[in-house]
Every structure is written in structure tokens, then in C-alpha cells.
Design a protein around this motif. Sequence first.
Motif, mmCIF file in Angstrom:
data_model
loop_
_atom_site.group_PDB
_atom_site.id
_atom_site.type_symbol
_atom_site.label_atom_id
_atom_site.label_comp_id
_atom_site.label_asym_id
_atom_site.label_seq_id
_atom_site.Cartn_x
_atom_site.Cartn_y
_atom_site.Cartn_z
ATOM 1 N N LEU A 1 0.708 -1.231 -0.098
ATOM 2 C CA LEU A 1 0.020 -0.017 -0.102
ATOM 3 C C LEU A 1 0.896 1.202 -0.060
ATOM 4 C CD1 LEU A 1 -2.655 -0.997 2.612
ATOM 5 C CD2 LEU A 1 -3.152 -0.574 0.016
ATOM 6 N N ARG A 2 1.729 1.140 1.038
ATOM 7 C CA ARG A 2 2.482 2.521 0.952
ATOM 8 C C ARG A 2 3.789 1.995 1.654
ATOM 9 N NH1 ARG A 2 3.259 7.812 -0.973
ATOM 10 N NH2 ARG A 2 4.411 8.942 0.693
ATOM 11 N N PRO A 3 5.207 1.899 1.043
ATOM 12 C CA PRO A 3 6.219 1.504 1.735
ATOM 13 C C PRO A 3 6.806 2.610 2.952
ATOM 14 C CG PRO A 3 6.815 2.242 -0.338
ATOM 15 C CD PRO A 3 5.376 2.185 -0.422
ATOM 16 N N SER A 4 6.988 2.076 4.046
ATOM 17 C CA SER A 4 7.284 3.020 4.938
ATOM 18 C C SER A 4 8.618 3.492 4.950
ATOM 19 C CB SER A 4 7.380 2.395 6.345
ATOM 20 O OG SER A 4 8.261 1.135 6.651
ATOM 21 N N ALA A 5 9.597 3.131 4.262
ATOM 22 C CA ALA A 5 10.830 3.539 4.003
ATOM 23 C C ALA A 5 10.630 4.799 2.972
ATOM 24 C CB ALA A 5 11.515 2.335 3.157
ATOM 25 N N LEU A 6 9.579 4.671 2.221
ATOM 26 C CA LEU A 6 9.462 6.065 1.107
ATOM 27 C C LEU A 6 9.459 7.414 2.202
ATOM 28 C CD1 LEU A 6 9.281 7.113 -1.409
ATOM 29 C CD2 LEU A 6 6.614 6.536 -1.421
ATOM 30 N N ASP B 1 9.880 7.261 5.821
ATOM 31 C CA ASP B 1 10.936 7.234 6.858
ATOM 32 C C ASP B 1 12.336 7.555 6.377
ATOM 33 O OD1 ASP B 1 8.450 6.823 8.249
ATOM 34 O OD2 ASP B 1 9.050 4.681 8.380
ATOM 35 N N ILE B 2 12.908 6.668 5.440
ATOM 36 C CA ILE B 2 14.228 6.991 5.118
ATOM 37 C C ILE B 2 14.359 7.693 3.846
ATOM 38 C CG2 ILE B 2 16.368 5.653 4.487
ATOM 39 C CD1 ILE B 2 14.835 3.392 6.113
ATOM 40 N N GLY B 3 13.324 7.625 2.591
ATOM 41 C CA GLY B 3 13.668 8.463 1.353
ATOM 42 C C GLY B 3 13.563 7.552 0.186
ATOM 43 N N LEU B 4 13.330 8.220 -0.873
ATOM 44 C CA LEU B 4 12.953 7.584 -2.060
ATOM 45 C C LEU B 4 14.266 6.248 -2.557
ATOM 46 C CD1 LEU B 4 11.716 7.292 -4.887
ATOM 47 C CD2 LEU B 4 13.178 9.049 -5.700
ATOM 48 N N GLU B 5 15.371 6.351 -2.212
ATOM 49 C CA GLU B 5 16.521 5.474 -2.628
ATOM 50 C C GLU B 5 16.243 4.249 -1.966
ATOM 51 O OE1 GLU B 5 16.768 8.500 -1.371
ATOM 52 O OE2 GLU B 5 18.804 9.413 -2.384
ATOM 53 N N ALA B 6 15.888 4.142 -0.675
ATOM 54 C CA ALA B 6 15.764 3.064 0.374
ATOM 55 C C ALA B 6 14.306 2.341 -0.161
ATOM 56 C CB ALA B 6 15.628 3.374 1.812
ATOM 57 N N ALA C 1 25.861 9.677 -5.583
ATOM 58 C CA ALA C 1 26.239 9.987 -4.267
ATOM 59 C C ALA C 1 25.128 10.322 -3.301
ATOM 60 C CB ALA C 1 27.374 10.973 -4.233
ATOM 61 N N LYS C 2 24.326 11.363 -3.597
ATOM 62 C CA LYS C 2 23.241 11.769 -2.713
ATOM 63 C C LYS C 2 22.359 12.598 -3.356
ATOM 64 C CE LYS C 2 21.510 12.381 1.307
ATOM 65 N NZ LYS C 2 20.966 11.260 2.222
ATOM 66 N N THR C 3 21.174 11.853 -3.455
ATOM 67 C CA THR C 3 20.009 12.394 -3.955
ATOM 68 C C THR C 3 19.397 13.359 -2.939
ATOM 69 O OG1 THR C 3 19.601 10.664 -5.553
ATOM 70 C CG2 THR C 3 17.691 12.067 -5.316
ATOM 71 N N PRO C 4 19.108 14.724 -3.214
ATOM 72 C CA PRO C 4 18.589 15.487 -2.358
ATOM 73 C C PRO C 4 16.971 14.834 -1.984
ATOM 74 C CG PRO C 4 18.347 16.571 -4.597
ATOM 75 C CD PRO C 4 19.075 15.300 -4.553
ATOM 76 N N LYS C 5 16.403 15.557 -0.584
ATOM 77 C CA LYS C 5 15.372 15.061 -0.216
ATOM 78 C C LYS C 5 14.164 15.781 -0.885
ATOM 79 C CE LYS C 5 12.258 13.195 3.155
ATOM 80 N NZ LYS C 5 12.158 12.126 3.258
ATOM 81 N N LEU C 6 13.357 14.824 -1.776
ATOM 82 C CA LEU C 6 12.386 15.505 -2.552
ATOM 83 C C LEU C 6 11.074 15.459 -1.556
ATOM 84 C CD1 LEU C 6 12.986 12.923 -5.330
ATOM 85 C CD2 LEU C 6 13.688 15.277 -5.224
ATOM 86 N N LYS C 7 10.163 16.308 -2.234
ATOM 87 C CA LYS C 7 8.837 16.229 -1.650
ATOM 88 C C LYS C 7 8.206 15.054 -1.681
ATOM 89 C CE LYS C 7 7.961 21.382 -3.102
ATOM 90 N NZ LYS C 7 7.271 22.123 -3.490
ATOM 91 N N SER C 8 7.098 15.035 -0.790
ATOM 92 C CA SER C 8 6.432 13.611 -0.795
ATOM 93 C C SER C 8 5.710 13.396 -2.059
ATOM 94 C CB SER C 8 5.422 13.539 0.394
ATOM 95 O OG SER C 8 4.649 12.461 0.545
ATOM 96 N N GLU C 9 5.109 14.159 -2.829
ATOM 97 C CA GLU C 9 4.484 14.189 -3.943
ATOM 98 C C GLU C 9 5.279 13.644 -5.155
ATOM 99 O OE1 GLU C 9 1.514 16.884 -6.942
ATOM 100 O OE2 GLU C 9 2.745 17.735 -5.317
ATOM 101 N N VAL C 10 6.334 14.456 -5.184
ATOM 102 C CA VAL C 10 7.584 14.030 -6.234
ATOM 103 C C VAL C 10 8.182 12.688 -5.888
ATOM 104 C CG1 VAL C 10 9.647 14.555 -7.239
ATOM 105 C CG2 VAL C 10 8.106 16.315 -6.730
#
Length: 291
Positions: A152-157, A159-164, A187-196
Amino acid sequence: MTKLSYAAWLDKWEWMIGTGLYIEDVAQEVAILRAAIDKNIETTMFSIVTIFAVTVAVIIVLTLAINWHEHKLADKNLKELAHKTVMFQEDERKHLARELHDGVNQLLVSSKCHLELLDTRDVDERSMGHLKQSQSSLSEAIMEVRRISHHLRPSALDDIGLEAAITTLLQDFKTYSMANTELVLDAKTPKLKSEVATTLYRVVQESLNNIEKHANATNVTVFLKHFGDVLQLIVTDDGIGFDVGNAMNSRGIGLRNMRERVEFIGGEFELISEYGKGTEITVLLNLEGAV
């Protein structure tokens, strides 16, 4: 030549005065005047027809322009409504996933722990069998709740981010697919908005679903990189490929949904596929306003 004449006698001076006019000259002048009048009438009629035609053309153009504008506005409103509906569904999925994970799942885990803490020394063999079966069923229920919650919705998205989240998605894909998977991250993807982040995650998820159903691929690679202010997401496979035009016009509802969701957040969506040469999906997104 025929002539029309008039003469008068003046007794005082004993003069006779006369005048005359050739009929042919009158007819010629009348013909000239009539030709001029006809020409003026033709010119007037042509002007009227031209003005009428131009007016009709202007009305048609304005009508088409208004209809096009209204159609474009309606299409924009429809896309906004569809996007809001999708995001509302994502919020509901997020809420339900949290409830399953933090509520139902915790209750199941607690029940399993209590069963494991039971003193089994005075339990007969039959009851012990039921107890073990209950523990096994609870374990399966816990795993199923976790699977549903993650789907339904991965908690990692969140809690941790898109990469995880993508990493976990590829790991799950590898467990039920014969394809080799590879994730290439910057190396490091910036923190994205939840919608993105949600949109990009769903693109990868839908791509993997399509690969599993249709591609027969042996290798799948996901690239997530950013160059300056541009974020690039690429999903490639070496499967059988397909005709893009036919897919978008027929069974490509998921593909069209991906394109619309990416374009709504200001990104560019590109799909390349060829029979026998696999498929490549590329998303380009300007990070300005996306982080």
C-alpha cells in the motif's frame, strides 16, 4: 445619324435660333452611365460578400479558439482532479498502511509473544499441536499484514527516502522474478517532496510490474542520478520490447498514467522500446520546486 432638334423664330431681330442633339450620343452616354452603375453594383456586392465571408471566418476562428481554450481548460481541470484523486488515494494508502503496521501488526506480534511465553509443561500433545498451529498462523498473518502494508505504501518512502524505497522494491522484485536487478544511485539525492517521491516510486513500481508481466527480461537496471538541477530516473530491461504507439493506444493505461503523473509534477517522460531490444523509461525532473 438620327438627330433631335429644336428651332425658334425671333421677330424682334428676325433671327432663327436652333439646337440639336444626336440620339446616338445620348444612347452612348446612357450606356456609359449604365456600365458605371453596374460596375459600382458589382463592386458593392463583392465588398458585401467579402465582408460577410471575413465576418463568418472571424466568427468561426473565434468559436474554434474559444472551444479550444475551453477544451484545454477542461482538460487541465480534469488532470488536476485526477492528480488530486491519485494523491488522495496515496494519503489513504499511507494512513491505512500505518494503521496496519502500527495497529493490527503490533497486536498480532503481541499475541504471538504471549503464546510463546505460555508455560507448555502441563499442555497435552493435542493442545500443543493447536498452540504451534496458532503460532504458525500468527506468523503468517504478521508477514501478510507487513506485505500488504508495504504494498500500500512503503514506510521507507516516508521514513528513509526514495532510494531506500526503490532498493526494497527491487529486492522484492528479485524474489519473485528471474531477472537480475541492479540499482545505480547517485552519491546523494536531495530530499524530495512527498508528492514527487511518490510519483517517481510509482513509476519504478509500475515499470517493474510491466517487466514481470510482459518483458521476459533477464536484466533490469534502475538509475537514479542528478546532474546539477536535473534529477534523472531511468528504468531499463533487456526484454522482448514492444511497439510504443500500439501500447499507448491500447493496453498502455499504466504507461499513460505514468506519463500524466510525471508531467503534472513538471517532469518529462520518455518511453523507448523496440522488438528484441528491450525497453527504457526515462524521467527528467527539474529539482527546483521539487525539494
